[in-house]
Design a protein around this motif. Structure first.
Motif, short mmCIF file in Angstrom:
data_model
loop_
_atom_site.label_atom_id
_atom_site.label_comp_id
_atom_site.label_asym_id
_atom_site.label_seq_id
_atom_site.Cartn_x
_atom_site.Cartn_y
_atom_site.Cartn_z
N ASP A 28 1.35 4.36 -3.03
CA ASP A 28 1.33 5.81 -2.76
C ASP A 28 2.52 6.48 -3.40
O ASP A 28 2.46 7.54 -3.93
CB ASP A 28 1.30 6.09 -1.27
N SER A 46 0.83 -1.21 0.00
CA SER A 46 0.00 0.00 0.00
C SER A 46 0.86 1.26 0.00
O SER A 46 0.53 2.25 -0.66
CB SER A 46 -0.95 0.01 1.19
N GLU A 47 1.98 1.23 0.70
CA GLU A 47 2.88 2.39 0.70
C GLU A 47 3.58 2.53 -0.65
O GLU A 47 3.82 3.63 -1.12
CB GLU A 47 3.90 2.28 1.83
#
Length: 70
Positions: free
Chosen positions: A70, A66-67
């Motif tokens: 981003d 998920s990071e």
């Protein structure tokens, strides 16, 4: 005990030049494999061959999907 693998220059050049995207302009490439892995050279040199931008990420970000998005 560290170990190493020798990858001949000609093998790397054959691999890079035979890729289907050879000559296609690249905007950005994410360096996803660790630099300790011999396949990382394919990502590095195929990006640089076409004048692309190589994006490096820290190991912590690579491990957290998920990071990474981003």
């Amino acid at each position: 005990m560290p170990k190493g693998v020798e990858m001949p220059h000609s093998s790397l050049m054959n691999l890079i030049c035979s890729s289907p995207e050879c000559g296609a302009p690249k905007r950005r490439t994410l360096q996803f494999t660790t630099l300790n892995f011999d396949v990382s050279f394919q990502e590095l040199f195929s990006c640089w061959r076409d004048g692309g931008l190589l994006m490096l990420v820290r190991e912590e970000i690579r491990a957290d999907f998920s990071e990474l998005l981003d």
